[in-house]
Design a protein around this motif. Structure first.
Motif, short mmCIF file in Angstrom:
data_model
loop_
_atom_site.label_atom_id
_atom_site.label_comp_id
_atom_site.label_asym_id
_atom_site.label_seq_id
_atom_site.Cartn_x
_atom_site.Cartn_y
_atom_site.Cartn_z
N THR A 33 0.82 -1.21 0.00
CA THR A 33 0.00 0.00 0.00
C THR A 33 0.86 1.26 0.00
OG1 THR A 33 -1.78 -1.16 1.15
CG2 THR A 33 -1.84 1.24 1.22
N ASP A 34 1.98 1.24 0.71
CA ASP A 34 2.84 2.42 0.77
C ASP A 34 3.41 2.77 -0.60
OD1 ASP A 34 4.36 0.02 0.94
OD2 ASP A 34 6.07 1.12 1.77
N VAL A 35 3.72 1.76 -1.41
CA VAL A 35 4.25 2.00 -2.75
C VAL A 35 3.17 2.61 -3.64
CG1 VAL A 35 5.25 0.93 -4.81
CG2 VAL A 35 5.91 0.12 -2.52
N PHE A 36 1.96 2.03 -3.59
CA PHE A 36 0.86 2.56 -4.40
C PHE A 36 0.51 3.99 -4.00
CE2 PHE A 36 -0.04 -2.10 -4.54
CZ PHE A 36 0.20 -2.26 -5.90
N SER B 129 13.80 9.35 -8.96
CA SER B 129 13.56 9.59 -7.54
C SER B 129 12.62 8.56 -6.92
CB SER B 129 13.00 11.00 -7.33
OG SER B 129 11.77 11.15 -8.02
N PHE B 130 11.96 7.76 -7.75
CA PHE B 130 11.02 6.74 -7.28
C PHE B 130 11.67 5.36 -7.22
CE2 PHE B 130 7.14 4.08 -7.58
CZ PHE B 130 6.41 4.64 -6.54
N ASP B 131 12.90 5.23 -7.66
CA ASP B 131 13.57 3.93 -7.75
C ASP B 131 13.53 3.12 -6.44
OD1 ASP B 131 14.23 4.12 -10.43
OD2 ASP B 131 16.33 4.64 -10.08
N SER B 132 13.90 3.75 -5.34
CA SER B 132 13.97 3.02 -4.06
C SER B 132 12.59 2.58 -3.58
CB SER B 132 14.67 3.85 -3.00
OG SER B 132 13.95 5.02 -2.72
N ILE B 133 11.58 3.36 -3.85
CA ILE B 133 10.21 2.99 -3.46
C ILE B 133 9.72 1.86 -4.35
CG2 ILE B 133 7.84 3.82 -3.23
CD1 ILE B 133 9.10 6.66 -2.77
N PHE B 134 9.97 1.98 -5.65
CA PHE B 134 9.55 0.96 -6.62
C PHE B 134 10.18 -0.40 -6.31
CE2 PHE B 134 9.82 -1.23 -10.74
CZ PHE B 134 8.49 -1.19 -11.13
N ALA B 135 11.41 -0.38 -5.85
CA ALA B 135 12.14 -1.63 -5.55
C ALA B 135 11.43 -2.45 -4.46
CB ALA B 135 13.56 -1.30 -5.12
N LYS B 136 10.63 -1.80 -3.62
CA LYS B 136 9.91 -2.52 -2.56
C LYS B 136 8.91 -3.54 -3.13
CE LYS B 136 10.04 1.23 0.83
NZ LYS B 136 9.19 2.14 1.62
N LEU B 137 8.45 -3.32 -4.37
CA LEU B 137 7.50 -4.25 -4.98
C LEU B 137 8.12 -5.62 -5.19
CD1 LEU B 137 5.75 -2.04 -7.69
CD2 LEU B 137 4.76 -2.88 -5.55
N TYR B 138 9.42 -5.68 -5.26
CA TYR B 138 10.11 -6.93 -5.59
C TYR B 138 10.82 -7.55 -4.41
CZ TYR B 138 8.81 -5.45 -10.18
OH TYR B 138 8.06 -5.05 -11.26
#
Length: 126
Positions: free
Chosen positions: A30-33, A116-125
């Motif tokens: 949810t935090d990523v979305f 700037s979203f790379d580190s947040i996006f990485a949480k999906l994986y």
């Protein structure tokens, strides 16, 4: 209506129940979305002559028909996605909440996010 106008007409809390229906286990991320939603709503869109076109599509695995947009509609930067028109072809019965949730998911999962979203996006994986 443009993508950015549709997204800005909702709060994240209004979209998350629909996202949960479309994306199993979305509650784990949810935090990523929410971060993606907030970033998209704050971005300046790049106006595009192209559209996100929702149409009836065949599912080759089940022979079912569903309403959706081709992945190629989202295969660009987030800013360009935001500036696209939204079109619904005949027979597509999606309400605005369903459209907004689907667009958010597709932009997040297919679109080219900012560095700037790379580190947040990485949480999906993880």
């Amino acid at each position: 209506m443009k993508v950015y106008q549709l997204l800005q007409s909702f709060t994240f809390d209004e979209l998350i129940p629909e996202i949960s229906k479309m994306f199993p286990n979305s509650r784990l991320h949810t935090d990523v979305f929410e971060s993606a939603f907030n970033m998209l709503c704050a971005m300046k869109p790049v106006m595009s002559k192209k559209a996100v076109r929702y149409q009836l599509m065949d599912d080759p695995d089940s022979n079912d028909v569903y309403a959706g947009a081709d992945d190629s509609c989202f295969n660009t930067t987030w800013e360009v996605c935001l500036g696209k028109d939204i079109k619904k072809e005949k027979g597509v019965d999606l309400n605005e909440t369903e459209l907004a949730a689907n667009i958010l998911l597709n932009i997040l999962l297919i679109g080219k996010h900012p560095k700037s979203f790379d580190s947040i996006f990485a949480k999906l994986y993880k």
